[in-house]
Design a protein around this motif. Structure first.
Motif, PDB file in Angstrom:
ATOM      1  N   ASP A 258      34.158  82.277  92.662  1.00 52.66           N
ATOM      2  CA  ASP A 258      35.492  81.714  92.874  1.00 52.66           C
ATOM      3  C   ASP A 258      36.395  81.797  91.648  1.00 52.66           C
ATOM      4  N   LYS A 259      35.942  82.466  90.587  1.00 55.07           N
ATOM      5  CA  LYS A 259      36.782  82.648  89.392  1.00 55.07           C
ATOM      6  C   LYS A 259      37.126  84.112  89.157  1.00 55.07           C
ATOM      7  N   GLN A 260      37.074  84.900  90.210  1.00 51.70           N
ATOM      8  CA  GLN A 260      37.359  86.333  90.081  1.00 51.70           C
ATOM      9  C   GLN A 260      38.770  86.616  89.590  1.00 51.70           C
ATOM     10  N   ASP A 261      39.696  85.669  89.802  1.00 52.75           N
ATOM     11  CA  ASP A 261      41.074  85.867  89.376  1.00 52.75           C
ATOM     12  C   ASP A 261      41.340  85.317  87.981  1.00 52.75           C
ATOM     13  N   VAL A 262      40.284  84.829  87.330  1.00 53.79           N
ATOM     14  CA  VAL A 262      40.421  84.279  85.977  1.00 53.79           C
ATOM     15  C   VAL A 262      39.979  85.326  84.969  1.00 53.79           C
ATOM     16  N   ALA A 263      40.817  85.623  84.006  1.00 48.70           N
ATOM     17  CA  ALA A 263      40.504  86.641  83.008  1.00 48.70           C
ATOM     18  C   ALA A 263      39.389  86.159  82.083  1.00 48.70           C
TER      19      ALA A 263
ATOM     20  N   TYR B  77      32.840  84.645  87.571  1.00 53.85           N
ATOM     21  CA  TYR B  77      33.986  85.458  87.192  1.00 53.85           C
ATOM     22  C   TYR B  77      33.883  86.874  87.753  1.00 53.85           C
TER      23      TYR B  77
ATOM     24  N   THR C 136      39.516  91.117  81.280  1.00 50.96           N
ATOM     25  CA  THR C 136      39.180  91.749  82.556  1.00 50.96           C
ATOM     26  C   THR C 136      38.754  90.712  83.596  1.00 50.96           C
ATOM     27  N   LYS C 137      38.791  91.100  84.868  1.00 46.75           N
ATOM     28  CA  LYS C 137      38.499  90.168  85.961  1.00 46.75           C
ATOM     29  C   LYS C 137      37.652  90.845  87.035  1.00 46.75           C
ATOM     30  N   GLY C 138      36.892  90.028  87.758  1.00 48.32           N
ATOM     31  CA  GLY C 138      36.203  90.492  88.959  1.00 48.32           C
ATOM     32  C   GLY C 138      35.427  91.775  88.774  1.00 48.32           C
TER      33      GLY C 138
END
Length: 331
Positions: free
Chosen positions: A266-271, A262, A38-40
């Protein structure tokens, strides 16, 4: 060609490959597995579903719980609001507001008035901590923040109350000591995650009236900065374990240092990967006999400060880290 410049001598390093099994940090096993991939905002929702189920404590039980969760090495109460307290534990607690250093009480670090004294938030041990009664009374239900013109300062300059110096907010704020700003940031991240289905109805100048991002812009920026500047400590790791033993749930932002990036950063697009599978596992470890170390990313971001070597990598997702008393930077 980039030149590696050694700022301060860091003793000889040993490159080691960590053999990590498919389980979460700190012995959590598959506790966070349901959030995998999951992300963000979706990650926040998934984590909330995992940590929300927990034992609801009675308010009177908190005194005894503190004896496990907030006991210093010398057996005294660990107070994050005052630097002069030296309390012995008593199961009934001490409610004193006459002056600083006299007694401690049960502090809702996220003020109970924000959620209208409702349960289970009212007795959630993650955000309830023992604090000096006098300083706690001064804090009242003001939001956390930073002030450059305090109207009240606790003894030794430990905590402050005054007009906000944070861009975007001008109200009165309570500023905790730098040593615990990251602790409180991670507690707040936990609260809006654990109670995602309730937080939109809570009222505070720090809250946005929605489930995501949950915080107002100025508050989120400040809390993210606090979490970065005051990394996860042994105190938080140990308290997280103690709370888990009593209440049955955990704070993922302590288990996974930097997890807030996450969810909101800035890592919201990283699973999210609960066990870090699929990433590098190289870790730099100092060979010298030091008692405590700092942990950095390879870009120089400090993740932890003054932790024991045995706790240095607990909760970190797989990756390359620099562990030692000083860091290298690339010039």
């Amino acid at each position: 060609m980039m030149k590696l410049k050694r700022m301060i001598t860091l003793n000889m390093l040993l490159i080691m490959v960590a053999q990590l099994s498919a389980q979460g940090p700190n012995g959590t096993g598959t506790y966070y597995q349901a959030a995998d991939g999951t992300k963000g905002s979706g990650l926040k929702t998934a984590l909330g579903k995992i940590i929300s189920p927990h034992k609801q404590l009675a308010y009177k039980d908190l005194w005894e719980a503190f004896m496990t969760t907030d006991r210093r090495d010398d057996g005294k109460v660990w107070d994050m609001y005052s630097g002069v307290t030296n309390y012995d534990f008593v199961t009934s607690g001490i409610n004193s507001y006459g002056k600083e250093g006299v007694g401690y009480n049960r502090e809702h670090s996220m003020p109970k008035s924000w959620f209208n004294d409702e349960y289970p938030m009212y007795t959630d041990l993650v955000h309830l901590v023992p604090t000096d009664g006098y300083v706690n009374n001064k804090r009242s239900n003001y939001p956390f923040g930073e002030t450059e013109a305090p109207t009240y300062t606790s003894e030794g300059g430990f905590s402050k109350l005054g007009p906000s110096s944070i861009e975007g907010y001008t109200g009165t704020v309570f500023e905790p000591n730098d040593e615990y700003k990251g602790d409180f940031a991670r507690i707040y991240f936990y609260m809006v995650t654990c109670y995602e289905d309730k937080v939109s109805a809570w009222e505070s100048d720090m809250l946005a009236g929605n489930a995501y991002p949950a915080f107002t812009g100025w508050a989120l920026d400040m809390l993210m900065r606090w979490a970065e500047e005051d990394p996860v400590s042994d105190k938080e790791i140990n308290r997280n374990e103690a709370v888990y033993g009593i209440q049955g749930n955990r704070n993922p932002y302590v288990d996974y240092p930097g997890l807030e990036q996450y969810v909101w950063g800035d890592k919201q697009d990283v699973a999210f990967s609960y066990d870090g599978e699929g990433t590098d596992t190289s870790i730099f470890v100092p060979t010298t006999d030091v008692q405590t170390v700092d942990v950095y990313t390879v870009t120089g971001l400090k993740l932890r400060s003054g932790v024991s070597k045995s706790e240095a990598t607990k909760g970190l997702m797989k990756g390359v880290y620099i562990i030692g008393k000083r860091k290298y930077v690339v010039r």
